[in-house]
Design an enzyme around this catalytic site. Structure first.
Site, PDB file in Angstrom:
ATOM      1  N   ARG A 171      30.672  49.150  29.825  1.00 20.01           N
ATOM      2  CA  ARG A 171      31.247  50.506  29.761  1.00 20.01           C
ATOM      3  C   ARG A 171      31.102  51.057  28.357  1.00 20.01           C
ATOM      4  O   ARG A 171      30.777  52.217  28.151  1.00 20.01           O
ATOM      5  CB  ARG A 171      32.703  50.475  30.187  1.00 20.01           C
ATOM      6  CG  ARG A 171      32.958  50.664  31.680  1.00 20.01           C
ATOM      7  CD  ARG A 171      32.226  49.641  32.565  1.00 20.01           C
ATOM      8  NE  ARG A 171      32.562  49.779  33.958  1.00 20.01           N
ATOM      9  CZ  ARG A 171      33.572  49.113  34.546  1.00 20.01           C
ATOM     10  NH1 ARG A 171      34.299  48.232  33.874  1.00 20.01           N
ATOM     11  NH2 ARG A 171      33.827  49.321  35.823  1.00 20.01           N
ATOM     12  N   ASP A 200      26.999  46.939  34.580  1.00 20.19           N
ATOM     13  CA  ASP A 200      27.930  47.709  35.407  1.00 20.19           C
ATOM     14  C   ASP A 200      27.289  49.051  35.731  1.00 20.19           C
ATOM     15  O   ASP A 200      26.136  49.305  35.345  1.00 20.19           O
ATOM     16  CB  ASP A 200      29.291  47.874  34.709  1.00 20.19           C
ATOM     17  CG  ASP A 200      30.441  47.831  35.712  1.00 20.19           C
ATOM     18  OD1 ASP A 200      30.426  48.667  36.631  1.00 20.19           O
ATOM     19  OD2 ASP A 200      31.330  46.968  35.590  1.00 20.19           O
ATOM     20  N   HIS A 277      28.948  47.637  41.504  1.00 17.24           N
ATOM     21  CA  HIS A 277      28.827  47.980  40.077  1.00 17.24           C
ATOM     22  C   HIS A 277      27.361  47.931  39.649  1.00 17.24           C
ATOM     23  O   HIS A 277      27.010  47.324  38.633  1.00 17.24           O
ATOM     24  CB  HIS A 277      29.702  47.043  39.234  1.00 17.24           C
ATOM     25  CG  HIS A 277      31.172  47.238  39.475  1.00 17.24           C
ATOM     26  ND1 HIS A 277      31.908  48.189  38.798  1.00 17.24           N
ATOM     27  CD2 HIS A 277      32.037  46.642  40.338  1.00 17.24           C
ATOM     28  CE1 HIS A 277      33.164  48.153  39.232  1.00 17.24           C
ATOM     29  NE2 HIS A 277      33.265  47.229  40.172  1.00 17.24           N
ATOM     30  N   ASP A 340      33.119  41.994  42.818  1.00 16.56           N
ATOM     31  CA  ASP A 340      34.299  42.843  43.016  1.00 16.56           C
ATOM     32  C   ASP A 340      33.941  44.247  43.502  1.00 16.56           C
ATOM     33  O   ASP A 340      32.827  44.712  43.303  1.00 16.56           O
ATOM     34  CB  ASP A 340      35.067  42.975  41.693  1.00 16.56           C
ATOM     35  CG  ASP A 340      34.210  43.585  40.591  1.00 16.56           C
ATOM     36  OD1 ASP A 340      33.076  43.116  40.416  1.00 16.56           O
ATOM     37  OD2 ASP A 340      34.658  44.535  39.927  1.00 16.56           O
ATOM     38  N   GLU A 341      34.898  44.869  44.107  1.00 13.10           N
ATOM     39  CA  GLU A 341      34.895  46.305  44.409  1.00 13.10           C
ATOM     40  C   GLU A 341      33.545  46.811  44.922  1.00 13.10           C
ATOM     41  O   GLU A 341      32.921  47.653  44.316  1.00 13.10           O
ATOM     42  CB  GLU A 341      35.268  47.089  43.134  1.00 13.10           C
ATOM     43  CG  GLU A 341      36.638  46.730  42.596  1.00 13.10           C
ATOM     44  CD  GLU A 341      36.974  47.476  41.315  1.00 13.10           C
ATOM     45  OE1 GLU A 341      38.156  47.799  41.127  1.00 13.10           O
ATOM     46  OE2 GLU A 341      36.076  47.734  40.488  1.00 13.10           O
ATOM     47  N   TRP A 407      41.925  38.164  40.302  1.00 10.05           N
ATOM     48  CA  TRP A 407      42.348  39.322  39.496  1.00 10.05           C
ATOM     49  C   TRP A 407      43.324  40.223  40.231  1.00 10.05           C
ATOM     50  O   TRP A 407      44.193  40.827  39.618  1.00 10.05           O
ATOM     51  CB  TRP A 407      41.129  40.113  38.995  1.00 10.05           C
ATOM     52  CG  TRP A 407      40.384  40.925  40.024  1.00 10.05           C
ATOM     53  CD1 TRP A 407      39.462  40.474  40.910  1.00 10.05           C
ATOM     54  CD2 TRP A 407      40.494  42.339  40.240  1.00 10.05           C
ATOM     55  NE1 TRP A 407      38.980  41.504  41.674  1.00 10.05           N
ATOM     56  CE2 TRP A 407      39.596  42.665  41.283  1.00 10.05           C
ATOM     57  CE3 TRP A 407      41.257  43.357  39.657  1.00 10.05           C
ATOM     58  CZ2 TRP A 407      39.437  43.968  41.761  1.00 10.05           C
ATOM     59  CZ3 TRP A 407      41.095  44.662  40.138  1.00 10.05           C
ATOM     60  CH2 TRP A 407      40.199  44.946  41.179  1.00 10.05           C
ATOM     61  N   TYR A 432      45.505  42.005  32.091  1.00 10.43           N
ATOM     62  CA  TYR A 432      44.652  43.183  31.904  1.00 10.43           C
ATOM     63  C   TYR A 432      45.013  43.901  30.609  1.00 10.43           C
ATOM     64  O   TYR A 432      45.918  44.735  30.565  1.00 10.43           O
ATOM     65  CB  TYR A 432      44.700  44.085  33.148  1.00 10.43           C
ATOM     66  CG  TYR A 432      43.623  43.631  34.116  1.00 10.43           C
ATOM     67  CD1 TYR A 432      43.501  42.267  34.426  1.00 10.43           C
ATOM     68  CD2 TYR A 432      42.695  44.506  34.657  1.00 10.43           C
ATOM     69  CE1 TYR A 432      42.487  41.811  35.248  1.00 10.43           C
ATOM     70  CE2 TYR A 432      41.678  44.049  35.491  1.00 10.43           C
ATOM     71  CZ  TYR A 432      41.584  42.701  35.777  1.00 10.43           C
ATOM     72  OH  TYR A 432      40.573  42.238  36.578  1.00 10.43           O
ATOM     73  N   PHE A 433      44.249  43.568  29.591  1.00  9.18           N
ATOM     74  CA  PHE A 433      44.565  44.074  28.262  1.00  9.18           C
ATOM     75  C   PHE A 433      44.055  45.510  28.056  1.00  9.18           C
ATOM     76  O   PHE A 433      44.150  46.047  26.962  1.00  9.18           O
ATOM     77  CB  PHE A 433      44.001  43.128  27.191  1.00  9.18           C
ATOM     78  CG  PHE A 433      44.770  41.835  27.039  1.00  9.18           C
ATOM     79  CD1 PHE A 433      45.725  41.442  27.965  1.00  9.18           C
ATOM     80  CD2 PHE A 433      44.541  41.002  25.951  1.00  9.18           C
ATOM     81  CE1 PHE A 433      46.440  40.251  27.829  1.00  9.18           C
ATOM     82  CE2 PHE A 433      45.246  39.813  25.787  1.00  9.18           C
ATOM     83  CZ  PHE A 433      46.189  39.438  26.735  1.00  9.18           C
ATOM     84  N   ASP A 434      43.496  46.108  29.127  1.00 10.57           N
ATOM     85  CA  ASP A 434      43.163  47.545  29.029  1.00 10.57           C
ATOM     86  C   ASP A 434      44.378  48.383  29.442  1.00 10.57           C
ATOM     87  O   ASP A 434      44.338  49.608  29.377  1.00 10.57           O
ATOM     88  CB  ASP A 434      41.930  47.906  29.868  1.00 10.57           C
ATOM     89  CG  ASP A 434      42.054  47.540  31.346  1.00 10.57           C
ATOM     90  OD1 ASP A 434      42.865  46.638  31.679  1.00 10.57           O
ATOM     91  OD2 ASP A 434      41.343  48.147  32.166  1.00 10.57           O
ATOM     92  N   TRP A 482      38.642  45.315  29.756  1.00  6.12           N
ATOM     93  CA  TRP A 482      37.745  46.336  30.334  1.00  6.12           C
ATOM     94  C   TRP A 482      37.726  47.519  29.373  1.00  6.12           C
ATOM     95  O   TRP A 482      38.765  47.874  28.802  1.00  6.12           O
ATOM     96  CB  TRP A 482      38.254  46.769  31.715  1.00  6.12           C
ATOM     97  CG  TRP A 482      38.255  45.649  32.703  1.00  6.12           C
ATOM     98  CD1 TRP A 482      39.341  44.950  33.141  1.00  6.12           C
ATOM     99  CD2 TRP A 482      37.125  45.077  33.362  1.00  6.12           C
ATOM    100  NE1 TRP A 482      38.946  43.981  34.037  1.00  6.12           N
ATOM    101  CE2 TRP A 482      37.595  44.034  34.189  1.00  6.12           C
ATOM    102  CE3 TRP A 482      35.749  45.343  33.335  1.00  6.12           C
ATOM    103  CZ2 TRP A 482      36.750  43.261  34.982  1.00  6.12           C
ATOM    104  CZ3 TRP A 482      34.900  44.564  34.126  1.00  6.12           C
ATOM    105  CH2 TRP A 482      35.403  43.554  34.938  1.00  6.12           C
ATOM    106  N   THR A 483      36.561  48.140  29.226  1.00  7.08           N
ATOM    107  CA  THR A 483      36.436  49.072  28.092  1.00  7.08           C
ATOM    108  C   THR A 483      36.111  50.521  28.463  1.00  7.08           C
ATOM    109  O   THR A 483      35.567  51.254  27.645  1.00  7.08           O
ATOM    110  CB  THR A 483      35.384  48.546  27.098  1.00  7.08           C
ATOM    111  OG1 THR A 483      34.120  48.459  27.768  1.00  7.08           O
ATOM    112  CG2 THR A 483      35.760  47.191  26.543  1.00  7.08           C
TER     113      THR A 483
END
Ligand code: TNX
Length: 543
Positions: A171, A200, A277, A340-341, A407, A432-434, A482-483
């Protein structure tokens, strides 16, 4: 000490500082993070003054990395340059002992010498990380005069063998030197797995020789949405910065980073996302998608419907080629394949995917994903590797050797552990450090959302809900950065610290510290952040 080991010797030049001591904070020992197994204060102090030589009583592979780290620490104090010497009675002795376990150490500091004994070289390296915290923080910025280290005996070993931190470099791109700084921060916290999210929708960041457009096209995002993503609701009022964002790691960059990590006893696990992604890859090679349409590298966040086609064989040829190059670069046992997703919207309309489902007797689109995952796993297995995937890979059944990264809570991890799969616990609620670290978000940099204060991270029990038999399947824990909303490295540090200190204690410390005790020790640790110039969140401390 392994006395049979061949002696290798390093000697130190004099560590001479002016006698204007500001020394240790308070009278007791400085607080150590993560909390060691046992700390016994002794009388007196070891003074770094005059000649200090280092003797290495083992030639085991990796001892030189631990010794290098010690030399870096010492040379960081008042600018001392350390040289070799061959005196077994040296003032600093590094060695190994069979009586200590993996990554464990005994750090014995008395007034006349520092003795470090590791169960292996990693243990010696971790002892040096602890030693860093016993040196007065002022010594690192040249402000301490006579540098003294309190006499102490510390016996320590890790609780978990997988102590991970994930950096999303897709990202937003972070330079090679920033990644190295990230690894330094990890090492200071005794974290040992760097999960590197490299691909991604919004960027492909790893050079692949057989598909040059992946970085040629896929690493460049024309512009980026400004502010909070409205979640799919984009229209003419959506504002973009109109600034291209780009960057990728060359193969040489990657080799350099993997080696840099190895010298810090950190394993690098690369992540190449499949089957979702995928937009940056599809923008580079449209035939990877179901329709073959030409897309642009995605400029907004949120989940995307445009995913890899699982019907076409060409997708698997692509992944085998890519993963062959990835495994040549990364020696890690595990390769992360995402998972994921992944919406099935494109697959539902795709003749190739539907044909595949018929041929393989697959009843659902999740089974189609599982089919694809299984093929990648088989390929990686043929190269001696195992897969890790986000917990969605569980949905239509997985092979016994796949590792699940849980997660969406810990439920996926619990389910996987109960069926005998290894798991890494990395739930949004604790890892989740975002997410914001305070409720007072007005003055905070824009974040993904959520609320993950320091104390919550500290309270994480990765074994909750598991009985004794299942616990052994929990390899460890991981913090995820996540950024989407982290445009530069300074902000990455801000989101990471001090929460990583709390996570390091979850991962490393068997002896349970209570939160007030952790906060008291953290106050000393923060001095070290300051000395090393690490940005950290002060707001997190006020919650
Ligand atoms: C979910 S966690 C994602 C990421 C986002 C993140 C934001 C996971 C496997 N997928 O793609 O960046 O949420 O918190």
């Amino acid at each position: 000490m392994n006395t049979a080991a061949i002696a290798k010797v390093i000697s130190g030049t004099a560590i001479v500082c002016a006698l204007m001591c500001s020394c240790m904070k308070g009278s007791g020992l400085p607080g150590i993070v993560p909390l060691p197994g046992s700390v016994v204060a002794e009388k007196g102090e070891f003074v770094l003054l005059g000649e200090s030589d280092i003797y290495i009583a083992s030639d085991a592979e990796g001892m030189e990395y631990a010794a290098d780290e010690l030399k870096t620490v010492l040379s960081g104090i008042c600018g001392v340059a350390v040289l070799e010497s061959d005196d077994p009675g040296a003032s600093v002795v590094l060695g190994l002992s069979d009586e200590l376990g993996e990554s464990s150490y005994l750090l014995d500091i008395s007034p006349d010498r520092i003795k470090i004994t590791g169960g292996d070289p990693a243990g010696v390296f971790y002892a040096v990380q602890t030693l860093k915290q016993l040196v007065p923080a002022q010594a690192y910025n040249g402000k301490a005069g006579r540098v003294s280290i309190p006499a102490v005996v510390i016996n320590d070993s890790p609780k978990m063998m997988y102590r991970g931190v994930m950096l999303d470099a897709a990202r937003h791109f972070f330079t090679k030197d920033e990644v190295k700084k990230f690894l330094d921060i990890m090492a200071l916290h005794k974290m040992n797995v760097f999960h590197w999210h490299l691909t991604d929708d919004q960027g492909w960041r790893i050079e692949i020789d057989s598909y040059p457009e992946l970085v040629g096209t896929g690493s460049v995002r024309k512009r980026t949405i400004v502010g909070k993503d409205p979640g799919g609701e984009y229209d003419e009022t959506t504002v973009y910065d109109e600034t291209p964002h780009s960057g990728y790691y060359t193969k040489d960059d990657i080799r350099e980073i993997v080696e840099y990590a190895r010298r810090r006893f950190i394993t690098v696990i690369p992540e190449v996302e499949f089957p979702g992604h995928a937009v940056a890859a599809l923008a580079s090679y449209p035939w990877l998608g179901c329709t073959g349409e030409q897309y642009e590298v995605r400029q907004t966040w949120d989940i995307d419907d445009r995913v890899f086609c699982i019907g076409k064989e060409s997708t698997f040829r692509f992944f085998e080629d890519v993963l062959a190059e990835v495994t040549d670069l990364f020696p890690s046992e595990y390769i992360h394949i995402g998972g994921d997703e992944c919406p099935s919207k494109m697959w539902e309309k795709c003749p190739h995917c539907n044909r595949r489902m018929e041929q393989e007797h697959l009843d659902s689109y999740r089974q189609l994903q599982a089919y694809g995952t299984f093929r990648l796993e088989k390929f990686l297995e043929s190269r001696g590797r195992r897969i890790i995937g986000w917990d969605e890979i569980l949905e239509a059944g997985i092979s016994p050797s796949a590792v699940v990264m849980s997660w969406r809570g810990t439920e996926g991890g619990i389910k996987a552990a109960k069926s005998g799969n290894y798991v890494v616990m990395s739930p949004t609620g604790y890892s989740y450090f975002d997410y914001y670290q305070t409720r007072n978000t007005e003055n905070e940099p824009l974040a993904w959302g959520g609320y993950l204060p320091l104390e919550k991270v500290y309270s994480f029990d990765p074994y909750e809900g598991l009985d004794a038999d299942d616990k052994k399947f929990v390899l460890g824990v991981q913090a995820n950065l996540w950024t989407e909303y982290i445009p530069d490295f300074r902000q990455a540090e801000y989101m990471l610290l001090p929460r990583l200190a709390a996570m390091s204690e979850v991962a490393w410390s068997s002896a349970s510290g209570n939160y007030p005790d952790f906060r008291a020790r953290l106050a000393d640790f923060l001095e070290l952040y300051r000395s090393f110039g690490y940005t950290f969140s002060e707001t997190a401390l006020r919650e």
